[in-house]
Design an enzyme around this catalytic site. Structure first.
Site, mmCIF file in Angstrom:
data_model
loop_
_atom_site.group_PDB
_atom_site.id
_atom_site.type_symbol
_atom_site.label_atom_id
_atom_site.label_comp_id
_atom_site.label_asym_id
_atom_site.label_seq_id
_atom_site.Cartn_x
_atom_site.Cartn_y
_atom_site.Cartn_z
ATOM 1 N N ARG A 186 0.843 -1.204 0.000
ATOM 2 C CA ARG A 186 0.000 0.000 0.000
ATOM 3 C C ARG A 186 0.879 1.257 0.000
ATOM 4 N NH1 ARG A 186 -1.827 2.511 4.369
ATOM 5 N NH2 ARG A 186 -1.958 0.606 5.597
ATOM 6 N N TYR A 225 -14.749 17.107 -15.700
ATOM 7 C CA TYR A 225 -15.329 15.769 -15.679
ATOM 8 C C TYR A 225 -16.407 15.735 -14.579
ATOM 9 C CZ TYR A 225 -15.519 10.738 -14.893
ATOM 10 O OH TYR A 225 -15.941 9.440 -14.730
ATOM 11 N N ASP A 256 -6.033 18.513 -15.379
ATOM 12 C CA ASP A 256 -6.450 17.158 -15.737
ATOM 13 C C ASP A 256 -6.105 16.978 -17.217
ATOM 14 O OD1 ASP A 256 -7.844 14.874 -16.580
ATOM 15 O OD2 ASP A 256 -9.433 15.147 -15.090
ATOM 16 N N LYS A 286 -8.167 5.831 -19.314
ATOM 17 C CA LYS A 286 -8.534 6.241 -20.670
ATOM 18 C C LYS A 286 -7.354 6.005 -21.630
ATOM 19 C CE LYS A 286 -12.196 7.474 -18.403
ATOM 20 N NZ LYS A 286 -12.330 8.773 -17.802
HETATM 21 C C1 LIG Z 1 -12.715 9.297 -16.604
HETATM 22 C C2 LIG Z 1 -12.202 10.617 -16.194
HETATM 23 C C3 LIG Z 1 -11.886 10.873 -14.846
HETATM 24 C C4 LIG Z 1 -12.120 9.861 -13.734
HETATM 25 O O1 LIG Z 1 -11.284 8.766 -13.867
HETATM 26 P P1 LIG Z 1 -11.621 7.273 -13.325
HETATM 27 O O2 LIG Z 1 -10.431 6.495 -13.741
HETATM 28 O O3 LIG Z 1 -12.906 6.854 -13.941
HETATM 29 O O4 LIG Z 1 -11.743 7.392 -11.837
HETATM 30 C C5 LIG Z 1 -11.354 12.118 -14.541
HETATM 31 N N1 LIG Z 1 -11.146 13.055 -15.488
HETATM 32 C C6 LIG Z 1 -11.458 12.849 -16.785
HETATM 33 C C7 LIG Z 1 -11.222 13.923 -17.782
HETATM 34 C C8 LIG Z 1 -11.981 11.618 -17.180
HETATM 35 O O5 LIG Z 1 -12.301 11.420 -18.469
#
Ligand SMILES: *Cc1c(COP(=O)(O)O)cnc(C)c1O
Length: 372
Positions: free
Chosen positions: A32, A88, A166, A191
Site C-alpha cells: 500500500r 469531468y 487534468d 482512458k
Molecule cells: C474518466 C475521467 C476521470 C475519472 O477517472 P476514473 O479512472 O474513472 O476514476 C477524470 N477526469 C477525466 C477527464 C476523465 O475522463
C-alpha cells in the site's frame, strides 16, 4: 518488469525493518505504501510528462482517487479553490459533495473566461486571500473547449496558487502542462494511458511538498494501485505514442468529414480552424486529440443515429482503441438542469465520439450509414 504480487516485503532482521519503517533507508515495506511494479508505471508516466528533477508521479487506483488526493494535497478547511466549470462530472461531484463538506470553498470559472484577453481579470476577480489552487481541464468534455494553460499559469503562479491540470483528454503525447507552467498534472489512466478499456487507474505528477503530501495521502487514504494493474498499465504506455498518433489522425479526418455534412449542425474539434480555441490549441498542443463531438440538425434524431451505428458502440468511456459514442445529455451531464446544459452547449442532439485506431474509412462509413 515482473509483477511483484506481494502484500509485504521480508527483512533479514529487526534493525533493517526498523530503519525502513523510520524512513532511514529506501526499501520496499508494504505494497500500500509502494511496490516495484507500481514504481515502474510511475516512472514511465513521469518521463512521458517530462517531469523534471525533484518531480515524480504517484499512481492511484483510479482517476478519481488521483484527483481527490491532488486537491487534498493543497487544500484544507477554510481554503479556496478556483475551478473550471467544464470539469469531468465525477470531479464536479467530488468538489460540490465531498470537498464542500470538508470546508473547502469554491469559485467556478467558465472555459471562455480562461482564454483570451479577459483571462487575467477573471482569475484575479475570483481569487481570495485563501486561494490555494486552480483546477483546469483542457480540452474539456464534451464540447472540447480549450483554456490557455500558459496564460492561467502565469497569473496563478505570481500569486502562489498551485495550477492543477487534468490532462486525461490530451494525454502527454499531445500536451505537456508542466512545460506550459502548470505545477500538477492529473490523469485518469483508465482512458488513453491504458488505451484498451480494460483497467482502472490514475496518476498525479507533482514536485516538492505536494509530491511528498501525495505519497502520504495514498498511505492515509489507501487508494493504491494493484501491482497486476500497474503491470498492464506499463505495458499499455509502451504503445501510447502510436495509438494517440493514429487517434489524432483519424479524429481530424472524421471532424473534417462531418463539418458541413448534411444533417450535422456543428462539429466541435480543436483541430478545426473555426473552433473558438483553435489558435491556443495549436500553440499548446502537438496534436488535437482523439475526442470530438457534433450536433445534429435535428436533436431528436440522436438516439436513432446512435442506435443505427454498427461498428461504433455506445459506451460511457473514452480513450480506447475502439471508437465509441456517447450522448452527454443522457449520460455524463444528465444531472445538470436544462439551463445549465444550454449554457455549456450540451444539447440533446450532441453526440460525443472517442475515436479509435480503426481504418478511418471504416469509422466514416459507419457514421455515414447511421446519419443517413
Ligand atoms: C474518466 C475521467 C476521470 C475519472 O477517472 P476514473 O479512472 O474513472 O476514476 C477524470 N477526469 C477525466 C477527464 C476523465 O475522463
Amino acid at each position: 518488469m515482473p509483477v511483484f504480487r506481494t502484500t509485504a516485503f521480508t527483512f533479514p532482521g529487526v534493525h533493517e525493518m526498523a530503519d525502513a519503517a523510520a524512513g532511514r533507508t529506501e526499501r520496499f515495506i508494504y505494497s500500500r505504501y509502494d511496490n516495484p511494479t507500481q514504481h515502474e508505471a510511475e516512472d514511465k508516466l513521469a518521463a512521458l510528462e517530462e517531469a523534471g528533477p525533484g518531480a515524480g508521479a504517484v499512481a492511484f487506483s483510479s482517476g478519481m482517487a488521483a484527483i481527490a488526493a491532488a486537491l487534498m494535497s493543497r487544500l484544507s478547511a477554510g481554503e479556496h479553490l478556483i475551478a473550471q466549470r467544464e470539469l469531468y462530472g465525477g470531479t464536479t461531484g467530488l468538489i460540490t459533495r465531498t470537498l464542500a463538506r470538508l470546508g473547502i470553498e469554491i469559485t467556478w470559472l467558465g472555459a471562455s473566461e480562461l482564454i483570451g484577453p479577459g483571462l487575467r481579470s477573471a482569475l484575479l476577480g475570483a481569487g481570495r486571500e485563501t486561494t490555494r489552487a486552480v483546477l483546469l481541464e483542457t480540452p474539456a468534455n464534451p464540447t472540447l473547449r480549450v483554456v490557455d494553460l500558459g496564460g492561467v499559469s502565469e497569473v496563478a503562479r505570481a500569486r502562489g496558487w498551485t495550477v492543477m491540470v487534468d490532462n486525461t483528454f490530451a494525454s502527454p503525447i499531445n500536451q505537456l502542462p508542466l512545460a506550459l507552467g502548470a505545477d500538477v498534472v492529473v490523469h485518469s489512466a483508465t482512458k488513453y494511458l491504458a488505451g484498451h478499456s480494460d483497467l482502472t487507474a490514475g496518476f498525479v505528477v507533482a514536485s516538492g511538498d505536494v509530491l511528498e503530501r501525495l505519497r502520504e495521502l495514498r498511505i492515509d487514504l489507501g487508494g493504491c494501485l494493484d501491482p497486476s494493474v500497474a503491470w498492464l498499465l506499463s505495458r499499455s504506455m509502451k504503445t501510447l505514442a502510436l495509438r494517440v498518433s493514429a487517434q489524432n489522425e483519424n479524429a481530424m479526418a472524421i471532424a473534417r468529414h462531418l463539418d458541413g455534412r448534411a444533417g450535422v449542425l456543428r462539429v466541435h474539434y480543436p483541430g478545426l480552424p473555426a473552433h473558438p480555441g483553435h489558435a491556443v490549441a495549436a500553440r499548446q498542443m502537438s496534436g488535437f486529440g482523439g475526442m470530438l463531438s457534433f450536433e445534429l440538425e435535428k436533436p431528436d434524431d440522436a438516439s436513432r443515429v446512435i442506435g443505427a451505428l454498427r461498428m461504433i458502440r455506445l459506451a460511457p468511456t473514452l480513450g480506447g482503441i475502439d471508437t465509441t459514442a456517447s450522448l452527454p445529455a443522457f449520460s455524463s451531464h444528465v444531472k445538470l438542469t436544462p439551463e445549465e446544459r444550454r449554457r455549456d452547449g450540451i444539447g440533446e442532439g450532441l453526440i460525443r465520439l472517442s475515436i479509435g485506431i480503426e481504418d478511418s474509412a471504416d469509422i466514416l462509413a459507419d457514421l455515414d450509414q447511421a446519419l443517413g
